[in-house]
Design an enzyme around this catalytic site. Sequence first.
Site, mmCIF file in Angstrom:
data_model
loop_
_atom_site.group_PDB
_atom_site.id
_atom_site.type_symbol
_atom_site.label_atom_id
_atom_site.label_comp_id
_atom_site.label_asym_id
_atom_site.label_seq_id
_atom_site.Cartn_x
_atom_site.Cartn_y
_atom_site.Cartn_z
ATOM 1 N N ASP A 110 0.820 -1.205 0.000
ATOM 2 C CA ASP A 110 0.000 0.000 0.000
ATOM 3 C C ASP A 110 0.858 1.261 0.000
ATOM 4 O O ASP A 110 2.060 1.219 0.295
ATOM 5 C CB ASP A 110 -0.905 0.023 1.234
ATOM 6 N N TYR A 165 5.240 -9.722 7.524
ATOM 7 C CA TYR A 165 5.164 -8.288 7.773
ATOM 8 C C TYR A 165 5.425 -8.004 9.253
ATOM 9 O O TYR A 165 5.127 -8.839 10.129
ATOM 10 C CB TYR A 165 3.775 -7.743 7.438
#
Length: 249
Positions: free
Chosen positions: A51, A110
């Site tokens: 993103d 992540y």
Amino acid sequence: MRYFICLSYNGSAFCGWQIQENANSVQAELQNALSTLFKTPIQAVGAGRTDTGVNARNYIAHFDIGSPVSCGPTTIYKLNAILPKGIAIHNIWQVDEDLHARFSARSRTYKYYIHTTKDPFCSEFSYFLPPRLDFGKMNEAAKYFIGEQDFTSLEKLGGGNKTSICNVTQAYWEPLDAPTFENASHFVFTVTANRFLRNMVRAMVGSLLDVGFGKKEPQWIQQMLLQKNRCAAGHSVPGNALFLVEIEY
């Protein structure tokens, strides 16, 4: 001939990995550098999209070219000289032509960073929050993310995926600057899965923070996932504290 590239990037100046109209992307900058150095149009394929504002360490991309190219330090230096300061290439190596940066990846990890005391040296890459989080309950809640299940409730609306099924293998919080949660002020959330949906990790963290602040109980995570409704989950936390840190093949 196919080559893998290992790179890192600071996402603050980019709309994410993937090329978009009227916005600067990591993919566009990498393709420009490769095409400029090797004097032929080159397309770069990444391990997945990130993103806007999200960072990556040791991200993997591949490119194809008709003739052999040097993978040595001089090539890496020249590419880094062309690239903007927010992108750094670490390594390049030749791979089998059927190895794909995205589709051959087995898992991705992540990390999301938060801190609960004001720190001028980490604010760019960490989310500042009040010091009253219950990490015991947050880790209890995170266990409900483990396993293969539908994560529609954590997916950005209009994501356009064929399926929202992901297999999460680990999800947990840990302190960074002290051996216990009670004495720490810097923390990290780690999550690994075979694939991630758009906005999924940021919504995960936002939902866990609702538990940590006492707004929800840990078992609410399971109920929220079963609703398959983005409105049922917590808010999306800022992208600047999120890092894609590992891709396994």
